[in-house]
Design a protein around this motif. Structure first.
Motif, mmCIF file in Angstrom:
data_model
loop_
_atom_site.group_PDB
_atom_site.id
_atom_site.type_symbol
_atom_site.label_atom_id
_atom_site.label_comp_id
_atom_site.label_asym_id
_atom_site.label_seq_id
_atom_site.Cartn_x
_atom_site.Cartn_y
_atom_site.Cartn_z
ATOM 1 N N GLU A 44 -2.784 -33.054 42.727
ATOM 2 C CA GLU A 44 -2.419 -32.141 43.807
ATOM 3 C C GLU A 44 -3.700 -31.534 44.350
ATOM 4 O OE1 GLU A 44 1.894 -30.736 41.952
ATOM 5 O OE2 GLU A 44 0.557 -29.267 42.883
ATOM 6 N N TRP A 45 -3.747 -31.299 45.653
ATOM 7 C CA TRP A 45 -4.985 -30.829 46.251
ATOM 8 C C TRP A 45 -4.712 -29.968 47.471
ATOM 9 C CZ3 TRP A 45 -3.122 -35.790 46.306
ATOM 10 C CH2 TRP A 45 -2.769 -36.322 47.544
ATOM 11 N N ASP A 46 -5.731 -29.229 47.849
ATOM 12 C CA ASP A 46 -5.735 -28.457 49.086
ATOM 13 C C ASP A 46 -6.831 -29.017 49.977
ATOM 14 O OD1 ASP A 46 -3.732 -26.516 48.312
ATOM 15 O OD2 ASP A 46 -5.234 -25.703 46.953
ATOM 16 N N VAL A 47 -6.636 -28.904 51.291
ATOM 17 C CA VAL A 47 -7.618 -29.418 52.240
ATOM 18 C C VAL A 47 -8.105 -28.283 53.130
ATOM 19 C CG1 VAL A 47 -8.117 -31.105 54.036
ATOM 20 C CG2 VAL A 47 -6.430 -31.648 52.261
ATOM 21 N N ASP A 48 -9.431 -28.114 53.167
ATOM 22 C CA ASP A 48 -10.063 -27.155 54.067
ATOM 23 C C ASP A 48 -11.011 -27.916 54.982
ATOM 24 O OD1 ASP A 48 -8.936 -24.711 52.987
ATOM 25 O OD2 ASP A 48 -10.197 -25.068 51.244
ATOM 26 N N THR A 49 -11.519 -27.225 55.988
ATOM 27 C CA THR A 49 -12.493 -27.841 56.875
ATOM 28 C C THR A 49 -13.770 -27.022 56.905
ATOM 29 O OG1 THR A 49 -11.592 -26.655 58.804
ATOM 30 C CG2 THR A 49 -10.769 -28.894 58.377
ATOM 31 N N ASN A 50 -14.877 -27.715 57.058
ATOM 32 C CA ASN A 50 -16.157 -27.078 57.328
ATOM 33 C C ASN A 50 -16.439 -27.352 58.792
ATOM 34 O OD1 ASN A 50 -18.783 -26.081 57.324
ATOM 35 N ND2 ASN A 50 -19.646 -27.983 56.512
ATOM 36 N N GLU A 51 -16.372 -26.305 59.615
ATOM 37 C CA GLU A 51 -16.470 -26.523 61.050
ATOM 38 C C GLU A 51 -17.300 -25.468 61.738
ATOM 39 O OE1 GLU A 51 -12.102 -26.350 61.417
ATOM 40 O OE2 GLU A 51 -12.438 -24.804 62.917
ATOM 41 N N SER A 52 -17.732 -25.783 62.936
ATOM 42 C CA SER A 52 -18.544 -24.861 63.719
ATOM 43 C C SER A 52 -17.663 -23.784 64.338
ATOM 44 C CB SER A 52 -19.283 -25.622 64.838
ATOM 45 O OG SER A 52 -18.355 -26.099 65.791
ATOM 46 N N SER A 53 -18.304 -22.801 64.958
ATOM 47 C CA SER A 53 -17.564 -21.695 65.564
ATOM 48 C C SER A 53 -16.699 -22.144 66.746
ATOM 49 C CB SER A 53 -18.543 -20.612 66.033
ATOM 50 O OG SER A 53 -19.493 -21.170 66.930
ATOM 51 N N ASP A 54 -17.055 -23.304 67.344
ATOM 52 C CA ASP A 54 -16.241 -23.795 68.465
ATOM 53 C C ASP A 54 -15.242 -24.866 68.035
ATOM 54 O OD1 ASP A 54 -17.997 -25.798 67.931
ATOM 55 O OD2 ASP A 54 -18.805 -25.975 69.962
ATOM 56 N N GLY A 55 -15.052 -25.002 66.718
ATOM 57 C CA GLY A 55 -13.999 -25.878 66.219
ATOM 58 C C GLY A 55 -14.417 -27.301 65.911
ATOM 59 N N LEU A 56 -15.725 -27.625 66.022
ATOM 60 C CA LEU A 56 -16.193 -28.971 65.691
ATOM 61 C C LEU A 56 -16.169 -29.149 64.177
ATOM 62 C CD1 LEU A 56 -17.485 -31.694 66.453
ATOM 63 C CD2 LEU A 56 -19.714 -30.550 66.339
ATOM 64 N N ARG A 76 -6.458 -29.255 42.127
ATOM 65 C CA ARG A 76 -5.986 -28.132 41.322
ATOM 66 C C ARG A 76 -6.637 -28.132 39.938
ATOM 67 N NH1 ARG A 76 -1.099 -26.783 43.983
ATOM 68 N NH2 ARG A 76 -1.570 -27.130 46.192
ATOM 69 N N ASP A 77 -6.713 -26.952 39.344
ATOM 70 C CA ASP A 77 -7.372 -26.799 38.047
ATOM 71 C C ASP A 77 -6.725 -27.614 36.933
ATOM 72 O OD1 ASP A 77 -8.146 -23.276 38.602
ATOM 73 O OD2 ASP A 77 -9.226 -25.112 39.139
ATOM 74 N N ASP A 78 -5.410 -27.878 37.057
ATOM 75 C CA ASP A 78 -4.711 -28.622 36.003
ATOM 76 C C ASP A 78 -4.675 -30.124 36.284
ATOM 77 O OD1 ASP A 78 -1.246 -27.922 37.071
ATOM 78 O OD2 ASP A 78 -3.052 -28.496 38.176
ATOM 79 N N SER A 79 -5.531 -30.603 37.225
ATOM 80 C CA SER A 79 -5.555 -32.027 37.551
ATOM 81 C C SER A 79 -6.068 -32.854 36.377
ATOM 82 C CB SER A 79 -6.451 -32.278 38.770
ATOM 83 O OG SER A 79 -5.951 -31.628 39.911
ATOM 84 N N ASN A 80 -5.633 -34.101 36.331
ATOM 85 C CA ASN A 80 -6.051 -35.031 35.279
ATOM 86 C C ASN A 80 -7.554 -35.284 35.396
ATOM 87 O OD1 ASN A 80 -6.681 -37.547 33.902
ATOM 88 N ND2 ASN A 80 -4.475 -37.873 33.734
ATOM 89 N N LEU A 81 -8.321 -34.832 34.398
ATOM 90 C CA LEU A 81 -9.773 -34.904 34.453
ATOM 91 C C LEU A 81 -10.281 -36.345 34.472
ATOM 92 C CD1 LEU A 81 -12.311 -33.182 34.560
ATOM 93 C CD2 LEU A 81 -12.363 -33.199 32.058
ATOM 94 N N GLU A 82 -9.595 -37.236 33.761
ATOM 95 C CA GLU A 82 -10.028 -38.636 33.708
ATOM 96 C C GLU A 82 -9.902 -39.302 35.074
ATOM 97 O OE1 GLU A 82 -11.579 -40.004 31.123
ATOM 98 O OE2 GLU A 82 -11.425 -37.966 30.331
ATOM 99 N N ARG A 117 -14.399 -29.457 41.243
ATOM 100 C CA ARG A 117 -13.190 -30.242 41.511
ATOM 101 C C ARG A 117 -12.962 -30.434 43.013
ATOM 102 N NH1 ARG A 117 -9.964 -30.577 36.780
ATOM 103 N NH2 ARG A 117 -10.758 -29.265 35.106
ATOM 104 N N TYR A 118 -14.041 -30.663 43.750
ATOM 105 C CA TYR A 118 -13.892 -30.877 45.182
ATOM 106 C C TYR A 118 -14.734 -32.071 45.628
ATOM 107 C CZ TYR A 118 -18.458 -28.606 45.711
ATOM 108 O OH TYR A 118 -19.792 -28.290 45.635
ATOM 109 N N VAL A 119 -14.353 -32.629 46.765
ATOM 110 C CA VAL A 119 -15.098 -33.728 47.365
ATOM 111 C C VAL A 119 -15.086 -33.556 48.879
ATOM 112 C CG1 VAL A 119 -13.086 -35.263 47.483
ATOM 113 C CG2 VAL A 119 -15.384 -36.252 47.444
#
Length: 288
Positions: free
Chosen positions: A46-58, A67-73, A86-88
């Motif tokens: 399970e995961w959440d998705v965020d964006t890294n974007e500029s002030s004008d939305g690029l 999630r913290d309880d994700s399968n580590l393997e 735990r992010y990519v």
């Protein structure tokens, strides 16, 4: 008549839901392929998705945080993952974007344009101007969080674009890359493929490099040293700034304990200065 209409509506809603489920499954299968894991393995996460974007939305990057309880393997199998956080990062051209005309034109720009430094300077000048905006304190904090992330994104873009341009415009450097990078160096081609690849070798190398995660600073530093013979030397400030950027894009400027990271007008101006110094060093070394 009403019953028929309700039945038709129900049938349409079921069909629509099935269609949406099919699209979601297809999207997840593409994501699994990009991450380097199977679809069944992805379904266990399970995961959440965020964006890294500029002030004008690029949008610069999509950040997938598991999630913290994700399968580590399973997580360990994911290409480019920060296993501790735990992010990519996935760039906007992932998946179908690779086939778009915009992606092809962007790759062509990397190959042909020597203007990476001037593009970076434009970003940094805009960032300095934005630090001078008069706003209330809560807004100022949010503004500085976004500006810090923007500085790092602009610098990573410079590192990526500069490297791609230099490599793809030098047969000697492309040979050096192939000799030092095991992934591209071990690519197996048939005799027929060799003729095909020879015609588009610049584009093939550019796409490979563009797919690399230039926010992984250790790898970037190593590649610049091995291929371009440019040593970044003391860039502890950059590693620290990237760590802070992680808090900016994942928790809106707060650390894991919920404490606001220390980002000020002065720290942004200092970071911009450090980026200018490093980018100027790189450009001058390349110009020798």
């Amino acid at each position: 008549m009403a019953l028929v209409e309700k039945g038709e509506i129900f049938s349409m809603s079921v069909s629509k839901r099935k269609y949406e489920e099919m699209l979601e499954e297809q999207s997840d299968k593409e994501l699994a392929s990009i991450l380097g894991i199977s679809y069944d393995e992805l379904c266990q996460l399970e995961w959440d998705v965020d964006t890294n974007e500029s002030s004008d939305g690029l949008i610069y990057d999509y950040i997938y945080t598991f999630r913290d309880d994700s399968n580590l393997e399973i997580l360990k199998k994911i290409q480019g993952i920060d296993i501790e956080g735990r992010y990519v990062y996935l760039q906007p051209w992932e998946s179908d974007y690779y086939e778009s005309d915009y992606y092809e034109s962007e790759i062509a720009w990397y190959i042909e344009s020597p203007k990476q430094l001037s593009v970076l300077e434009n970003h940094l000048n805009s960032i300095i101007s934005l630090t001078k905006i008069v706003v209330d304190e809560p807004t100022k904090i949010d503004l500085f969080v976004m500006l810090h992330a923007h500085v790092i994104a602009a610098m990573e873009e410079f590192l990526s674009g500069t490297f791609i341009h230099e490599i793809t415009n030098s047969d000697e450097l492309m040979k050096k890359l192939i000799e030092t990078d095991p992934k591209i160096g071990e690519k197996k081609l048939t005799l027929k493929d060799i003729y095909k690849e020879n015609e588009k070798i610049k584009t093939t190398v550019a796409k490979y490099l563009n797919d690399l995660t230039f926010h992984r600073l250790n790898k970037t530093k190593e590649m610049y040293k091995q291929v371009l013979d440019i040593d970044f030397e003391n860039i502890g400030w950059f590693f620290k700034a990237i760590d802070v950027r992680h808090h900016c894009v994942h928790r809106a400027g707060s650390d894991k304990e919920g404490k606001k990271v220390d980002i000020t007008k002065e720290s942004i101006i200092e970071l911009v200065g450090d980026c200018r110094e490093l980018s100027t060093l790189i450009s001058s070394e390349i110009g020798k």
